[in-house]
Design a protein around this motif. Structure first.
Motif, short mmCIF file in Angstrom:
data_model
loop_
_atom_site.label_atom_id
_atom_site.label_comp_id
_atom_site.label_asym_id
_atom_site.label_seq_id
_atom_site.Cartn_x
_atom_site.Cartn_y
_atom_site.Cartn_z
N ALA A 190 0.85 -1.19 0.00
CA ALA A 190 0.00 0.00 0.00
C ALA A 190 0.89 1.24 0.00
O ALA A 190 1.84 1.33 0.78
CB ALA A 190 -0.91 0.00 1.22
N SER A 220 -5.63 1.63 2.40
CA SER A 220 -5.66 0.83 1.18
C SER A 220 -6.97 0.05 1.14
O SER A 220 -7.28 -0.70 2.08
CB SER A 220 -4.48 -0.14 1.11
OG SER A 220 -4.55 -0.94 -0.05
N ASP A 223 -2.59 4.34 -3.70
CA ASP A 223 -3.83 4.18 -2.95
C ASP A 223 -4.42 5.51 -2.51
O ASP A 223 -5.64 5.69 -2.55
CB ASP A 223 -3.58 3.30 -1.72
CG ASP A 223 -3.16 1.89 -2.10
OD1 ASP A 223 -4.04 1.05 -2.31
OD2 ASP A 223 -1.94 1.64 -2.20
#
Length: 463
Positions: free
Chosen positions: A281, A359, A411
């Motif tokens: 992420a 995320s 993200d």
């Protein structure tokens, strides 16, 4: 219990096979891969052993020569085969029929199955240690060499073991048909445990539960029918001397059915953290200070979800540790694509216990934070100043003309302004996700690549 009767014979072979598999996997992983990795200056931090399979996670230092890597990969098969030869050699001289029979079963598992693994595991469809050797050496024809040598020695050792078993059963001359059927039972009874789990693990059965269950059931039906047939055969005209097998021998070899364990042998080296991240992420924040200087903050976190107690222990070992070099390289690699500027200085690289990484709707605590500042050589082309206004332009480094092709996306992207600065206008293109605006920041969060914007522009003003 008469060892020469088919039902006690099949039970003993099955349980002895399970015990031998457990020991063989332990030898392969611990005395093979793990031991040689430690001798090469690396480490083998977790070890999982069960009667059906095993795995060792090995870390070797960057300076390890290719020959050392190949030796570590080959050590499992080599050591397991050598131990199998030793067990076979020692037990075949025992006066006990049980020990001699166990030696034949153990040799089958340690030697024959290792040779089969060497031959079949040399190809990408069923990747094993030999396939890893072929990949390391970048020598595809070597796979056929492994297959030929492994196949030839499998047949040779299998024939020798079969003759040993027939001698334990009284010799092939007493009842050729009965001896042949018992020999078939010897090789067929452990087959479901020996091969079907491996085929399923490597998707050789195309992840089909029906095909897996059907194959397993078919072998069981054949074994049951063969057992009944052999049991109903008339007794041989020249009876062999009894070969008693005490029940405690059968009970002893059944113990590993209860054993399947994962051991964390040592704290995993921090350098292997990246292997346990899963999807990484990535959140990016640009902080605009009142004097129009900027800070770039990358926040990273793995999204891997452990599926076993051993994996949980491995992942949890990194809660308070981070591979600083890995995250610094990651930030410095993608920051150029994000801002069209490649000259940056790392001013901080640490774990922030109270910060999170977003995320796919989840917040991951203990963010890995890398803070960057423009170096004196940075042209600051991503900043456009007009009087008391400043416009920040940033790109998703995974979507907008990335240096390295990627299927990923950023993200979350956020611009934060400090002091008396106020938001004037903003724009985003290349995606569908909408912005979220607060008193001192504007933020975009994308659940997938389609939603993620490619380019972001945020303008702030000093009143």
């Amino acid at each position: 219990m008469d060892f020469r009767r088919p039902w006690p014979f099949a039970l003993f072979v099955l349980l002895a096979h399970v015990l031998s598999r457990f020991l063989g996997v332990a030898v392969h992983e611990f005395l093979g891969h793990s031991a040689l990795a430690c001798l090469l200056g690396g480490s083998a931090y977790p070890l999982y052993v069960s009667p059906g399979s095993g795995i060792t996670y090995v870390y070797l230092t960057e300076g390890t020569p290719v020959a050392g890597v190949v030796a570590m990969l080959a050590a499992g098969i080599a050591v397991e085969t050598a131990v199998g030869v030793a067990i076979w050699w020692l037990t075949r001289r025992s006066p006990s029929a049980a020990w001699r029979a166990f030696g034949v079963v153990a040799a089958t598992v340690f030697i024959v199955y290792s040779l089969v693994y060497m031959a079949a595991g040399a190809f990408e469809g069923f990747p094993g240690d030999t396939w890893a050797i072929v990949s390391t050496l970048q020598d595809p024809p070597l796979a056929y060499g492994f297959a030929a040598v492994g196949g030839l020695w499998t047949v040779l050792v299998g024939v020798l073991l079969s003759f040993d078993l027939l001698r334990i059963l009284g010799g092939p001359g007493r009842d050729l048909r009965r001896g042949s059927l018992m020999l078939i039972l010897f090789w067929l009874v452990p087959a479901p445990l020996a091969f079907l789990p491996g085929f399923s693990a490597f998707n050789a059965l195309e992840e089909s539960p029906a095909l897996y269950i059907g194959g397993f059931a078919a072998i069981l039906i054949v074994v049951a029918a063969l057992l009944l047939y052999v049991d109903l055969l008339p007794a041989p005209r020249v009876p062999a001397p009894p070969a008693p097998l005490p029940w405690r021998s059968v009970a002893a070899v059944a113990l590993p059915l209860l054993l399947a364990t994962g051991l964390l042998l040592e704290t995993p080296p921090v350098q292997v953290e990246s292997a346990w991240l899963g999807g990484l992420a990535v959140n990016l924040e640009v902080v605009v200070h009142e004097d129009f200087n900027v800070s770039v903050i990358w926040r990273f976190h793995g999204t891997f979800t452990p599926s076993s107690p051993l994996e949980k222990r491995i992942v949890s070992s990194f809660e308070n540790r981070m591979d600083t070099n890995f995250y610094n390289r990651a930030a410095l690699t993608i920051v150029g694509d994000a801002f069209n500027e490649s000259n940056w200085i790392v001013t901080e690289s640490d774990i922030h216990p109270n910060e999170t990484v977003w995320s796919a709707g989840a917040l991951y605590p203990r963010a890995r934070v890398v803070r960057l500042a423009p170096s004196p050589l940075n042209g600051l082309s991503f900043l456009a100043r007009s009087g008391t206004n400043l416009t920040v332009t940033a790109h998703d480094p995974f979507k907008f003309e990335p240096t390295i092709p990627s299927e990923g996306w950023m993200d979350a992207f956020q611009v934060t302004w400090q002091g008396r600065l106020v938001l004037v206008r903003w724009a985003a293109s290349g995606g569908t996700v909408a912005e979220t605006i607060s008193a001192n920041f504007i933020r975009w969060r994308a659940y997938n690549r389609l939603e993620a914007q490619e380019t972001y522009q945020v303008e702030v003003r000093l009143p």
